[in-house]
Design a protein around this motif. Sequence first.
Motif, mmCIF file in Angstrom:
data_model
loop_
_atom_site.group_PDB
_atom_site.id
_atom_site.type_symbol
_atom_site.label_atom_id
_atom_site.label_comp_id
_atom_site.label_asym_id
_atom_site.label_seq_id
_atom_site.Cartn_x
_atom_site.Cartn_y
_atom_site.Cartn_z
ATOM 1 N N GLN A 58 0.826 -1.200 0.000
ATOM 2 C CA GLN A 58 0.000 0.000 0.000
ATOM 3 C C GLN A 58 0.866 1.257 0.000
ATOM 4 N N MET A 59 1.937 1.250 0.763
ATOM 5 C CA MET A 59 2.845 2.398 0.789
ATOM 6 C C MET A 59 3.498 2.594 -0.573
ATOM 7 N N LYS A 61 2.223 1.767 -3.466
ATOM 8 C CA LYS A 61 1.192 2.314 -4.372
ATOM 9 C C LYS A 61 0.999 3.801 -4.134
ATOM 10 N N ASN A 62 1.054 4.221 -2.871
ATOM 11 C CA ASN A 62 0.884 5.639 -2.557
ATOM 12 C C ASN A 62 2.065 6.476 -2.997
ATOM 13 N N MET A 63 3.248 5.892 -3.028
ATOM 14 C CA MET A 63 4.451 6.636 -3.437
ATOM 15 C C MET A 63 4.426 6.903 -4.931
ATOM 16 N N ALA A 65 1.950 7.712 -7.141
ATOM 17 C CA ALA A 65 0.563 8.130 -7.380
ATOM 18 C C ALA A 65 0.338 8.388 -8.870
#
Length: 67
Positions: A58-59, A61-63, A65
């Motif tokens: 998840q981290m 994927k957030n990095m 964007a």
Amino acid sequence: MSITNIINYVAAFLSAVLASLVGFDWLTFFTPEQALQIVAGLNLLGIMVKAWMATAEQMAKNMVAPK
């Protein structure tokens, strides 16, 4: 293969080995309390590794964007 996958596979293998001892008198090797602690520890380790992998994915994927 990542370190988290290796840890997960090792924990699953050890759980399977201990579970296979059900057909035998495996309490000659461990006390009932020790056996419960070992199985609980392996299950907790597996849950922690899966949670760590999910958090890392998840981290990641957030990095990255979408633009």
